[in-house]
Write a protein that holds these residues in place. Structure first.
Motif, PDB file in Angstrom:
ATOM      1  N   GLU A  56       0.806  -1.218   0.000  1.00  0.00           N
ATOM      2  CA  GLU A  56       0.000   0.000   0.000  1.00  0.00           C
ATOM      3  C   GLU A  56       0.842   1.272   0.000  1.00  0.00           C
ATOM      4  OE1 GLU A  56      -0.246  -2.508   1.992  1.00  0.00           O
ATOM      5  OE2 GLU A  56      -2.282  -3.304   1.976  1.00  0.00           O
ATOM      6  N   ASP A  57       2.105   1.165   0.365  1.00  0.00           N
ATOM      7  CA  ASP A  57       2.964   2.344   0.397  1.00  0.00           C
ATOM      8  C   ASP A  57       3.634   2.611  -0.954  1.00  0.00           C
ATOM      9  OD1 ASP A  57       2.374   2.730   3.061  1.00  0.00           O
ATOM     10  OD2 ASP A  57       4.058   1.507   3.757  1.00  0.00           O
ATOM     11  N   GLY A  58       3.520   1.679  -1.861  1.00  0.00           N
ATOM     12  CA  GLY A  58       4.122   1.850  -3.175  1.00  0.00           C
ATOM     13  C   GLY A  58       3.155   2.483  -4.159  1.00  0.00           C
ATOM     14  N   THR A  59       3.598   2.597  -5.403  1.00  0.00           N
ATOM     15  CA  THR A  59       2.757   3.176  -6.452  1.00  0.00           C
ATOM     16  C   THR A  59       3.163   2.567  -7.787  1.00  0.00           C
ATOM     17  OG1 THR A  59       1.949   5.247  -7.390  1.00  0.00           O
ATOM     18  CG2 THR A  59       4.309   5.094  -6.975  1.00  0.00           C
ATOM     19  N   PHE A  60       2.333   2.780  -8.803  1.00  0.00           N
ATOM     20  CA  PHE A  60       2.614   2.290 -10.145  1.00  0.00           C
ATOM     21  C   PHE A  60       2.987   3.459 -11.046  1.00  0.00           C
ATOM     22  CE2 PHE A  60       0.050  -1.142  -8.446  1.00  0.00           C
ATOM     23  CZ  PHE A  60       0.622  -2.278  -9.013  1.00  0.00           C
ATOM     24  N   ILE A  61       3.980   3.249 -11.891  1.00  0.00           N
ATOM     25  CA  ILE A  61       4.432   4.249 -12.855  1.00  0.00           C
ATOM     26  C   ILE A  61       4.279   3.675 -14.264  1.00  0.00           C
ATOM     27  CG2 ILE A  61       6.364   5.654 -13.651  1.00  0.00           C
ATOM     28  CD1 ILE A  61       5.342   6.464 -10.935  1.00  0.00           C
ATOM     29  N   ASP A  62       3.619   4.427 -15.144  1.00  0.00           N
ATOM     30  CA  ASP A  62       3.445   4.003 -16.527  1.00  0.00           C
ATOM     31  C   ASP A  62       4.736   4.251 -17.301  1.00  0.00           C
ATOM     32  OD1 ASP A  62       2.431   3.305 -19.021  1.00  0.00           O
ATOM     33  OD2 ASP A  62       1.672   5.337 -19.381  1.00  0.00           O
ATOM     34  N   ILE A  63       5.279   3.189 -17.923  1.00  0.00           N
ATOM     35  CA  ILE A  63       6.497   3.351 -18.719  1.00  0.00           C
ATOM     36  C   ILE A  63       6.182   3.414 -20.215  1.00  0.00           C
ATOM     37  CG2 ILE A  63       7.924   2.239 -16.969  1.00  0.00           C
ATOM     38  CD1 ILE A  63       8.035  -0.228 -18.845  1.00  0.00           C
ATOM     39  N   GLY A  64       4.879   3.409 -20.581  1.00  0.00           N
ATOM     40  CA  GLY A  64       4.522   3.657 -21.967  1.00  0.00           C
ATOM     41  C   GLY A  64       4.973   5.051 -22.378  1.00  0.00           C
ATOM     42  N   VAL A  69       9.835   1.016 -23.421  1.00  0.00           N
ATOM     43  CA  VAL A  69       8.941   0.194 -24.228  1.00  0.00           C
ATOM     44  C   VAL A  69       8.530   1.006 -25.454  1.00  0.00           C
ATOM     45  CG1 VAL A  69       6.998   0.797 -22.719  1.00  0.00           C
ATOM     46  CG2 VAL A  69       6.817  -1.191 -24.251  1.00  0.00           C
ATOM     47  N   PRO A  70       9.401   1.085 -26.457  1.00  0.00           N
ATOM     48  CA  PRO A  70       9.194   1.979 -27.600  1.00  0.00           C
ATOM     49  C   PRO A  70       7.954   1.615 -28.409  1.00  0.00           C
ATOM     50  CG  PRO A  70      11.032   0.478 -27.987  1.00  0.00           C
ATOM     51  CD  PRO A  70      10.655   0.316 -26.557  1.00  0.00           C
ATOM     52  N   GLU A  71       7.256   2.670 -28.852  1.00  0.00           N
ATOM     53  CA  GLU A  71       6.077   2.556 -29.710  1.00  0.00           C
ATOM     54  C   GLU A  71       4.920   1.856 -29.028  1.00  0.00           C
ATOM     55  OE1 GLU A  71       6.793   1.838 -33.998  1.00  0.00           O
ATOM     56  OE2 GLU A  71       8.860   1.454 -33.372  1.00  0.00           O
ATOM     57  N   PHE A  72       4.873   1.929 -27.715  1.00  0.00           N
ATOM     58  CA  PHE A  72       3.756   1.372 -26.954  1.00  0.00           C
ATOM     59  C   PHE A  72       3.127   2.475 -26.125  1.00  0.00           C
ATOM     60  CE2 PHE A  72       1.973  -0.235 -23.011  1.00  0.00           C
ATOM     61  CZ  PHE A  72       1.118  -1.235 -23.461  1.00  0.00           C
ATOM     62  N   GLY A  73       1.789   2.466 -26.069  1.00  0.00           N
ATOM     63  CA  GLY A  73       1.076   3.400 -25.211  1.00  0.00           C
ATOM     64  C   GLY A  73       1.072   4.810 -25.752  1.00  0.00           C
ATOM     65  N   GLY A  74       0.633   5.719 -24.917  1.00  0.00           N
ATOM     66  CA  GLY A  74       0.598   7.124 -25.295  1.00  0.00           C
ATOM     67  C   GLY A  74      -0.604   7.479 -26.142  1.00  0.00           C
ATOM     68  N   PHE A  75      -0.858   8.761 -26.276  1.00  0.00           N
ATOM     69  CA  PHE A  75      -1.900   9.285 -27.157  1.00  0.00           C
ATOM     70  C   PHE A  75      -1.373  10.572 -27.753  1.00  0.00           C
ATOM     71  CE2 PHE A  75      -6.075  11.531 -27.801  1.00  0.00           C
ATOM     72  CZ  PHE A  75      -6.402  10.785 -28.931  1.00  0.00           C
ATOM     73  N   TYR A  76      -1.079  10.540 -29.046  1.00  0.00           N
ATOM     74  CA  TYR A  76      -0.297  11.600 -29.668  1.00  0.00           C
ATOM     75  C   TYR A  76      -1.108  12.473 -30.627  1.00  0.00           C
ATOM     76  CZ  TYR A  76       3.342   8.302 -28.154  1.00  0.00           C
ATOM     77  OH  TYR A  76       4.131   7.454 -27.424  1.00  0.00           O
ATOM     78  N   HIS A  77      -2.328  12.067 -30.952  1.00  0.00           N
ATOM     79  CA  HIS A  77      -3.068  12.697 -32.061  1.00  0.00           C
ATOM     80  C   HIS A  77      -2.273  12.580 -33.354  1.00  0.00           C
ATOM     81  CE1 HIS A  77      -6.269  14.619 -29.626  1.00  0.00           C
ATOM     82  NE2 HIS A  77      -5.340  14.601 -28.700  1.00  0.00           N
ATOM     83  N   ASP A  78      -1.559  11.476 -33.481  1.00  0.00           N
ATOM     84  CA  ASP A  78      -0.710  11.234 -34.649  1.00  0.00           C
ATOM     85  C   ASP A  78      -1.011   9.816 -35.136  1.00  0.00           C
ATOM     86  OD1 ASP A  78       1.271  10.572 -36.450  1.00  0.00           O
ATOM     87  OD2 ASP A  78       2.890  11.488 -35.291  1.00  0.00           O
ATOM     88  N   SER A 121       4.595  -6.893 -31.149  1.00  0.00           N
ATOM     89  CA  SER A 121       5.319  -7.755 -30.221  1.00  0.00           C
ATOM     90  C   SER A 121       6.552  -7.030 -29.691  1.00  0.00           C
ATOM     91  CB  SER A 121       5.722  -9.047 -30.945  1.00  0.00           C
ATOM     92  OG  SER A 121       6.479  -9.894 -30.119  1.00  0.00           O
ATOM     93  N   TRP A 122       6.768  -7.176 -28.385  1.00  0.00           N
ATOM     94  CA  TRP A 122       7.962  -6.606 -27.748  1.00  0.00           C
ATOM     95  C   TRP A 122       8.693  -7.699 -26.971  1.00  0.00           C
ATOM     96  CZ3 TRP A 122       3.402  -4.098 -28.262  1.00  0.00           C
ATOM     97  CH2 TRP A 122       3.417  -2.788 -28.787  1.00  0.00           C
ATOM     98  N   LYS A 123      10.001  -7.730 -27.090  1.00  0.00           N
ATOM     99  CA  LYS A 123      10.827  -8.678 -26.337  1.00  0.00           C
ATOM    100  C   LYS A 123      11.437  -7.964 -25.147  1.00  0.00           C
ATOM    101  CE  LYS A 123      14.795 -11.818 -26.784  1.00  0.00           C
ATOM    102  NZ  LYS A 123      14.089 -12.980 -26.227  1.00  0.00           N
ATOM    103  N   ILE A 137       9.646  -5.847 -31.870  1.00  0.00           N
ATOM    104  CA  ILE A 137      10.021  -6.822 -32.888  1.00  0.00           C
ATOM    105  C   ILE A 137       9.040  -6.723 -34.050  1.00  0.00           C
ATOM    106  CG2 ILE A 137      10.390  -9.254 -33.404  1.00  0.00           C
ATOM    107  CD1 ILE A 137      11.015  -9.710 -30.496  1.00  0.00           C
ATOM    108  N   ALA A 138       9.560  -6.610 -35.255  1.00  0.00           N
ATOM    109  CA  ALA A 138       8.693  -6.451 -36.417  1.00  0.00           C
ATOM    110  C   ALA A 138       8.857  -7.569 -37.434  1.00  0.00           C
ATOM    111  CB  ALA A 138       8.967  -5.110 -37.101  1.00  0.00           C
ATOM    112  N   ASP A 139       9.776  -8.496 -37.213  1.00  0.00           N
ATOM    113  CA  ASP A 139      10.064  -9.496 -38.235  1.00  0.00           C
ATOM    114  C   ASP A 139      10.141 -10.907 -37.653  1.00  0.00           C
ATOM    115  OD1 ASP A 139      12.334  -9.158 -36.768  1.00  0.00           O
ATOM    116  OD2 ASP A 139      13.707  -8.957 -38.466  1.00  0.00           O
TER     117      ASP A 139
END
Length: 476
Positions: A56-64, A69-78, A121-123, A137-139
């Motif tokens: 309960e003393d900890g917290t979560f941080i979004d790494i998107g 974690v490249p190209e994951f998450g976010g909202f860019y209007h792009d 897919s992400w490794k 990973i794209a291939d």
């Protein structure tokens, strides 16, 4: 705790300890319905940050949106960066997400008019490099990229890159090689919701090290893409009289404006879920294909039985006993008799009466396994676990071996979510076929490996993973 994500259309979570610090982390898949403003594509990967020993003393941080974690998450209007998809899966600490968008309206002033679809897919590089970071990973044979772009002249979304818009992902070891194969399903109706590629299901075989092979046909799963016309023939059902001479009607049609309306018999399943389990205890994982469509053409979910070589055969309702469907399913041995049962969750507010269907088909259902498919003639083993925390158990791999030859008979990965809209207990069920005694190997994320040898079948066991002892819950 930092996981509210009130700006996203949250659809699915998957839980795992992605950085191996002993605390569970949370991946959230967010959907996009209508246009880029209605359902925000704001998927998250929340990594827990402890502050002492109390959760309960900890917290979560979004790494998107970060280099972790490249190209994951976010909202860019792009449109080149925004991606939406409800299906998200953490397995072996790696990350898999489906992407699709349901757009049916004409292009609005604030809509980008371009939408990504496919499987991404992400490794996780932690094991290889010692540093916690994901690599896109794209291939690898599984990752596929498609893209829709709005044609103002035709008033249609058209594909500019081909890739499936299959939002719901399930994984299982279907051929007992210790690797998780991937099945993705989803709706694919021209006119209702455009896709960059019109398929309602696709299967990939795991070749190891995050390499996959597209194997839908090889696995006997071409039926994934049958239309209702083909399913009616398979089910030996007559075409409903009002559909025999069907003619298109534009009044009240909800498809995209420039699309051509098609007969209700010509779409495929509104595929909503796929659940794996060994229903006949022969030692090979089967699966159920769930259709959530609210119409008279939808009839039954379909049980695909494993032939024992990683290929499947669809069964008719009179064989499977499944005479309903729903929006989601889960598998569990409800009465601890060694036979896996099936639970359907329906969506009655969105189904049944207004569409001319039989209302009882759109109610929650429980199908108890009678053993008529052969389950009582085969051996089985049920496993529950104690002695360690759930955080230590999630991500573990349970493997069963022939006691005499040491041949692998099956593998189960402990996970919080088995498929899309459902989850179950952190336990494992194995059909064993003719094997009455087996060896069990359990690999935990912390590197520990535990072995239980010469274990007798036909029992539900509690394995204490701290004391390495075994207690019988039910059975001999």
């Amino acid at each position: 705790m930092g996981v509210r994500n009130e700006t996203g259309y949250n659809r699915q979570s998957s839980i795992g300890d992605v950085n191996k610090d002993g605390w569970l982390d949370i991946a959230v898949g967010c959907d996009n319905i209508g246009n880029a403003q209605d359902g925000l594509p704001y998927s998250r990967l929340y990594v827990f940050q402890p502050n002492g020993n109390r959760f309960e003393d900890g917290t979560f941080i979004d790494i998107g949106e970060t280099d972790l974690v490249p190209e994951f998450g976010g909202f860019y209007h792009d449109p080149n960066k925004d991606k939406a998809g409800p299906g998200i899966t953490l397995r072996d600490l790696d990350l898999l997400q489906s992407y699709h968008v349901d757009v049916r309206e004409p292009l609005l002033p604030y809509s980008p008019g371009e939408y990504a679809q496919g499987i991404f897919s992400w490794k996780n590089l932690l094991a290889e490099t010692g540093a916690f970071k994901f690599h896109r990973i794209a291939d690898n044979g599984l990752a596929e990229y498609g893209k829709l772009k709005y044609n103002k002249e035709k008033q249609l979304y058209e594909p500019v890159a081909i890739g499936p818009g299959l939002p719901y992902i399930s994984v299982a070891d279907v051929d007992n090689d210790g690797r998780l194969d991937v099945l993705a399903v989803g709706p694919s109706d021209p006119g209702w919701s455009p896709r960059a590629e019109y398929v309602s299901g696709r299967f990939w075989h795991d070749l190891s090290d995050l390499k996959f092979q597209h194997a839908t046909t090889e696995a006997g799963l071409d039926a994934l893409n049958w239309t209702y016309r083909e399913w009616f023939k398979f089910w030996n059902l007559p075409i409903p009289p009002n559909l025999q001479n069907w003619r298109p009607l534009r009044q009240g049609y909800q498809g995209q404006p420039g699309a051509q309306q098609i007969s209700p018999l010509d779409p495929r399943f509104y595929a909503a879920d796929a659940v794996f389990a060994d229903f006949n205890n022969d030692g090979w994982v089967d699966w159920v294909y769930v259709d959530r469509r609210e119409s008279q053409t939808a009839r039954y979910a379909v049980l695909f039985l494993n032939n024992g070589n990683g290929t499947f055969e669809p069964t008719k309702a009179e064989i499977s006993g499944i005479d309903a469907s729903g929006i989601a399913a889960e598998v569990v041995d409800l009465n601890n008799d060694g036979l896996l049962d099936l639970v359907f969750a329906a969506d009655p507010d969105n189904s049944g009466g207004p569409y001319g269907g039989a209302m009882d088909r759109y109610q929650d259902k429980v199908f108890l396994n009678t053993g008529a498919l052969g389950g009582r003639a085969h051996h089985w083993l049920g496993l529950r676990f104690s002695g360690i925390s759930d955080a230590e158990l999630v991500g573990a791999r349970m493997m069963i071996y022939d006691q005499r030859t040491n041949q692998m008979l099956g593998m189960r990965a402990m996970a919080s979510n088995q498929s899309y809209k459902s989850g179950g207990a952190l336990d494992a069920h194995f059909g064993l076929g003719k094997n009455d005694r087996v060896n069990i190997t359990i690999n935990l994320l912390d590197g520990k490996s535990l072995i239980f040898s010469n274990v007798e079948s036909g029992r539900l066991l509690d394995l204490n993973l701290q004391t390495k002892t075994m207690n019988v819950v039910k059975g001999r």
